[in-house]
Design a protein around this motif. Structure first.
Motif, PDB file in Angstrom:
ATOM      1  N   THR A   1     -99.188 -36.339 -12.658  1.00  0.00           N
ATOM      2  CA  THR A   1     -98.257 -35.461 -13.362  1.00  0.00           C
ATOM      3  C   THR A   1     -97.893 -35.924 -14.764  1.00  0.00           C
ATOM      4  OG1 THR A   1     -96.283 -36.532 -12.435  1.00  0.00           O
ATOM      5  CG2 THR A   1     -97.280 -34.745 -11.150  1.00  0.00           C
ATOM      6  N   ALA A   2     -98.622 -36.899 -15.300  1.00  0.00           N
ATOM      7  CA  ALA A   2     -98.329 -37.322 -16.673  1.00  0.00           C
ATOM      8  C   ALA A   2     -98.435 -36.132 -17.624  1.00  0.00           C
ATOM      9  CB  ALA A   2     -99.269 -38.441 -17.094  1.00  0.00           C
ATOM     10  N   GLN A   3     -99.420 -35.255 -17.392  1.00  0.00           N
ATOM     11  CA  GLN A   3     -99.600 -34.084 -18.258  1.00  0.00           C
ATOM     12  C   GLN A   3     -98.407 -33.135 -18.198  1.00  0.00           C
ATOM     13  OE1 GLN A   3    -101.971 -35.335 -16.295  1.00  0.00           O
ATOM     14  NE2 GLN A   3    -103.988 -35.202 -17.221  1.00  0.00           N
TER      15      GLN A   3
ATOM     16  N   ILE B   1     -95.763 -35.277 -20.553  1.00  0.00           N
ATOM     17  CA  ILE B   1     -96.152 -35.877 -21.825  1.00  0.00           C
ATOM     18  C   ILE B   1     -97.156 -34.958 -22.502  1.00  0.00           C
ATOM     19  CG2 ILE B   1     -97.141 -37.888 -22.976  1.00  0.00           C
ATOM     20  CD1 ILE B   1     -96.409 -39.541 -20.516  1.00  0.00           C
TER      21      ILE B   1
ATOM     22  N   TYR C   1    -101.302 -35.597 -23.245  1.00  0.00           N
ATOM     23  CA  TYR C   1    -101.722 -36.809 -22.534  1.00  0.00           C
ATOM     24  C   TYR C   1    -103.222 -36.757 -22.233  1.00  0.00           C
ATOM     25  CZ  TYR C   1    -102.056 -40.363 -18.869  1.00  0.00           C
ATOM     26  OH  TYR C   1    -102.414 -41.455 -18.119  1.00  0.00           O
TER      27      TYR C   1
ATOM     28  N   THR D   1     -96.163 -39.621  -9.974  1.00  0.00           N
ATOM     29  CA  THR D   1     -95.308 -39.464 -11.141  1.00  0.00           C
ATOM     30  C   THR D   1     -94.669 -40.801 -11.483  1.00  0.00           C
ATOM     31  OG1 THR D   1     -93.607 -38.042 -12.121  1.00  0.00           O
ATOM     32  CG2 THR D   1     -93.228 -38.789  -9.848  1.00  0.00           C
TER      33      THR D   1
ATOM     34  N   GLU E   1     -91.534 -42.987 -16.556  1.00  0.00           N
ATOM     35  CA  GLU E   1     -92.073 -42.995 -17.920  1.00  0.00           C
ATOM     36  C   GLU E   1     -92.841 -41.730 -18.279  1.00  0.00           C
ATOM     37  OE1 GLU E   1     -90.689 -46.761 -16.863  1.00  0.00           O
ATOM     38  OE2 GLU E   1     -92.199 -45.575 -15.803  1.00  0.00           O
ATOM     39  N   TYR E   2     -93.001 -40.800 -17.353  1.00  0.00           N
ATOM     40  CA  TYR E   2     -93.776 -39.592 -17.630  1.00  0.00           C
ATOM     41  C   TYR E   2     -92.899 -38.450 -18.141  1.00  0.00           C
ATOM     42  CZ  TYR E   2     -97.586 -41.762 -14.916  1.00  0.00           C
ATOM     43  OH  TYR E   2     -98.568 -42.601 -14.429  1.00  0.00           O
TER      44      TYR E   2
ATOM     45  N   HIS F   1     -94.383 -50.434 -11.085  1.00  0.00           N
ATOM     46  CA  HIS F   1     -95.308 -49.915 -12.094  1.00  0.00           C
ATOM     47  C   HIS F   1     -96.124 -51.005 -12.766  1.00  0.00           C
ATOM     48  CE1 HIS F   1     -95.671 -46.179 -14.944  1.00  0.00           C
ATOM     49  NE2 HIS F   1     -96.837 -46.675 -14.620  1.00  0.00           N
TER      50      HIS F   1
ATOM     51  N   GLN G   1    -109.684 -40.645 -17.960  1.00  0.00           N
ATOM     52  CA  GLN G   1    -108.910 -39.795 -18.866  1.00  0.00           C
ATOM     53  C   GLN G   1    -109.778 -38.794 -19.626  1.00  0.00           C
ATOM     54  OE1 GLN G   1    -105.936 -41.614 -21.344  1.00  0.00           O
ATOM     55  NE2 GLN G   1    -105.148 -42.911 -19.707  1.00  0.00           N
TER      56      GLN G   1
END
Length: 317
Positions: A24-26, A29, A32, A60, A63-64, A124, A214
């Motif tokens: 779920t970083a996208q 952020i 990303y 998740t 930091e995201y 983390h 990535q």
């Protein structure tokens, strides 16, 4: 589109987890990932598509950005999926301050996700284990006994082999039920150092990330920033050759390699569009990678330069 319910499942100690875990970083952020060209994504559309496919795992972190907040709003009032969140701690804390900070940050995660109990909380950064040793395990045990978390774990970083060498003995502790690590066509350090074997023997839930590195596998060398482009040119060309020999796409090659690695239960894969989730479900449901392809990959990419497998060393294009 692959119909809902077609997602492969992993049965770990009676827990049925979808083989695909949405990263779920996208969601939190913008921009990303080195292959991201869409900017901010439609979180609800992505989560709706996950529901259609029966995807019940989500990765998740604090930091995201606002990813946890979006997950919390979406799942409020619904059955809680297997959500893994992560936290970091400050260095050089005494035992009381460490526990206080871990408690406070766990409560923040729960508040953002609108949960009373977090399915899985990961450390983390393994440097925390190196710095505080068994004190971290003790705090995690207290968090579990208090009902704030169901299980705990750790997320190994890019240099997973070095981190495992320094803190692998601590991970034998039964509190660490879940482990996340990088694993892909070019990065087999977690396998070669024996980490994956230990985790498999200890019965841990193993989550692989960086399956597509990535999105680097789908870029052309000419479109990459330097020096990454020059260094990646030959490796990307060879990857294309192996895929062509097998009569499959690079995406099928990358997905099949990690999916078929013994001891891996979930693959963390992000998405910017719902159609990418469709594609990834289809890839996960594909045929087993041939032994010829696996051997070719492991021979050709036995020793790749660190810059190719360490996104922190890249300069965004």
């Amino acid at each position: 589109m692959v119909k809902g319910g077609d997602i492969p499942l992993s049965d770990v100690g009676g827990i049925k987890l979808s083989k695909l875990m949405l990263g779920t970083a996208q969601l939190g952020i913008s921009g990303y990932g080195i292959a991201n060209r869409t900017g901010e994504v439609d979180a609800r559309a992505l989560l709706d598509r996950c529901a259609e496919h029966g995807i019940n795992c989500f990765d998740t972190a604090l930091e995201y950005g606002d990813a946890e907040l979006k997950l919390g709003r979406y799942f409020e009032g619904k059955r809680t999926p297997f959500i893994v969140s992560k936290l970091k701690t400050d260095p050089n804390l005494d035992e009381a301050a460490l526990e206080k900070q871990m408690n406070e940050r766990t409560e923040t995660i729960l508040e953002r996700l609108k949960l009373r109990t977090l399915p899985a909380l990961m450390i983390h950064d393994p440097a925390v284990l190196e710095a505080y040793g068994e004190r971290v395990s003790q705090v995690l045990n207290r968090l579990r006994r208090s009902g704030l978390i169901e299980r705990a774990g750790v997320s190994l970083g890019a240099n997973s082999d070095e981190q495992f060498a320094r803190c692998g003995r601590l991970l034998h502790d039964e509190i660490y039920e879940t482990v996340q690590l990088p694993l892909n066509l070019w990065d087999r350090r977690a396998v070669e150092c024996g980490a994956l074997r230990q985790f498999r023997e200890d019965g841990k839930i193993v989550i692989a990330r960086s399956v597509f590195l990535q999105g680097l596998f789908f870029r052309t060398a000419d479109g990459l920033p330097e020096p990454l482009g020059t260094i990646a040119r030959e490796a990307l060309a060879k990857l294309g050759e192996i895929a062509e020999t097998e009569g499959i796409s690079v995406a099928e090659l990358a997905m099949g390699y990690v999916r078929d690695t013994e001891g891996v239960h979930c693959l963390v894969i992000g998405a910017e569009r719902p159609e990418q989730i469709d594609d990834n479900v289809r890839l996960l449901s594909g045929p087993v990678l041939s032994e010829r392809a696996r051997q070719a990959l492991e021979t050709e990419f036995r020793n790749v330069p660190d810059i190719l497998i360490t996104p922190a060393m890249w300069v965004q294009a």
